[in-house]
Design a protein around this motif. Structure first.
Motif, PDB file in Angstrom:
ATOM      1  N   ASP A  97      87.186  68.705  40.820  1.00 39.94           N
ATOM      2  CA  ASP A  97      86.927  67.278  40.760  1.00 39.94           C
ATOM      3  C   ASP A  97      86.224  66.822  42.031  1.00 39.94           C
ATOM      4  OD1 ASP A  97      87.738  64.733  39.119  1.00 39.94           O
ATOM      5  OD2 ASP A  97      88.102  64.228  41.222  1.00 39.94           O
ATOM      6  N   ALA A  98      85.320  65.872  41.901  1.00 41.47           N
ATOM      7  CA  ALA A  98      84.585  65.350  43.053  1.00 41.47           C
ATOM      8  C   ALA A  98      85.536  64.800  44.118  1.00 41.47           C
ATOM      9  CB  ALA A  98      83.612  64.265  42.611  1.00 41.47           C
ATOM     10  N   GLY A  99      86.701  64.300  43.704  1.00 40.70           N
ATOM     11  CA  GLY A  99      87.682  63.768  44.648  1.00 40.70           C
ATOM     12  C   GLY A  99      88.490  64.845  45.343  1.00 40.70           C
ATOM     13  N   GLY A 100      88.426  66.071  44.812  1.00 41.77           N
ATOM     14  CA  GLY A 100      89.054  67.197  45.475  1.00 41.77           C
ATOM     15  C   GLY A 100      90.525  67.418  45.216  1.00 41.77           C
ATOM     16  N   VAL A 101      91.146  66.597  44.391  1.00 42.94           N
ATOM     17  CA  VAL A 101      92.574  66.782  44.170  1.00 42.94           C
ATOM     18  C   VAL A 101      92.781  67.271  42.739  1.00 42.94           C
ATOM     19  CG1 VAL A 101      94.848  65.695  44.317  1.00 42.94           C
ATOM     20  CG2 VAL A 101      93.028  64.937  45.818  1.00 42.94           C
ATOM     21  N   PHE A 102      93.259  66.408  41.871  1.00 43.77           N
ATOM     22  CA  PHE A 102      93.438  66.740  40.461  1.00 43.77           C
ATOM     23  C   PHE A 102      92.101  66.488  39.767  1.00 43.77           C
ATOM     24  CE2 PHE A 102      95.718  66.179  36.289  1.00 43.77           C
ATOM     25  CZ  PHE A 102      96.321  67.418  36.287  1.00 43.77           C
ATOM     26  N   HIS A 103      92.074  66.420  38.469  1.00 46.61           N
ATOM     27  CA  HIS A 103      90.826  66.113  37.771  1.00 46.61           C
ATOM     28  C   HIS A 103      91.010  64.856  36.935  1.00 46.61           C
ATOM     29  CE1 HIS A 103      92.271  67.414  33.818  1.00 46.61           C
ATOM     30  NE2 HIS A 103      92.913  68.351  34.491  1.00 46.61           N
ATOM     31  N   HIS A 104      89.906  64.146  36.761  1.00 47.33           N
ATOM     32  CA  HIS A 104      89.906  62.956  35.916  1.00 47.33           C
ATOM     33  C   HIS A 104      90.034  63.362  34.448  1.00 47.33           C
ATOM     34  CE1 HIS A 104      88.109  61.293  39.554  1.00 47.33           C
ATOM     35  NE2 HIS A 104      88.381  60.088  39.085  1.00 47.33           N
ATOM     36  N   ALA A 105      90.427  62.424  33.608  1.00 45.89           N
ATOM     37  CA  ALA A 105      90.451  62.663  32.165  1.00 45.89           C
ATOM     38  C   ALA A 105      89.022  62.907  31.680  1.00 45.89           C
ATOM     39  CB  ALA A 105      91.061  61.471  31.444  1.00 45.89           C
ATOM     40  N   GLY A 106      88.905  63.674  30.632  1.00 46.63           N
ATOM     41  CA  GLY A 106      87.579  63.974  30.102  1.00 46.63           C
ATOM     42  C   GLY A 106      86.790  64.799  31.096  1.00 46.63           C
TER      43      GLY A 106
END
Length: 147
Positions: A97-106
């Motif tokens: 994920d671009a945020g580096g933590v978990f991933h967004h839905a979809g």
């Protein structure tokens, strides 16, 4: 009191097709029981897992293929992807994920490839079973405290 999540029921349309799919992935067949009224329960366990999946006839009223958010945790995302692919799953490319933590839905904010620092919990790949039940494979190399 300890409470362990040990079984997840997934809705499928064709029990034998699903059984063959999961067995081909290397999952252990734990049970395949039938009753005279058409009721059937199949249980399989991923390699090294304490939790299993159950599916069959008459075990779920959910729409086949509607299970989502099922996670398989692995120590090497690229090796796991290669093995799953070799065993017949159509696994998407590894991403983070671009945020580096978990991933967004979809697919929002997905970046191709594993996390650049291979941070634990931060690299993923996904696949579906023949009915469309969706699985996420997550790389965990170091557990968070207390885990």
């Amino acid at each position: 009191m300890d409470m362990r999540l040990e079984v997840v029921v997934i809705p499928v349309a064709d029990v034998d097709r699903s059984k063959d799919f999961y067995k081909a992935l290397g999952w252990r067949l734990d049970a395949d029981f039938s009753a005279g009224d058409g009721f059937r329960v199949v249980q399989l366990t991923p390699p090294g897992s304490g939790g299993s999946v159950i599916f069959g006839n008459g075990v779920s009223s959910a729409e086949p293929g509607s299970a989502a958010g099922l996670y398989l945790v692995v120590s090497d995302i690229e090796a796991a992807r290669a093995e799953l692919t070799r065993n017949g799953a159509e696994v998407g490319e590894v991403f983070h994920d671009a945020g580096g933590v978990f991933h967004h839905a979809g697919t929002k904010d997905r970046v191709p490839g594993p996390h650049p620092e291979r941070a634990s919990y931060a690299s993923f790949a996904s696949f579906t079973d023949p009915d469309g039940n969706s699985w996420m494979v997550q790389e965990v190399t170091e557990r968070l405290p207390g885990r």
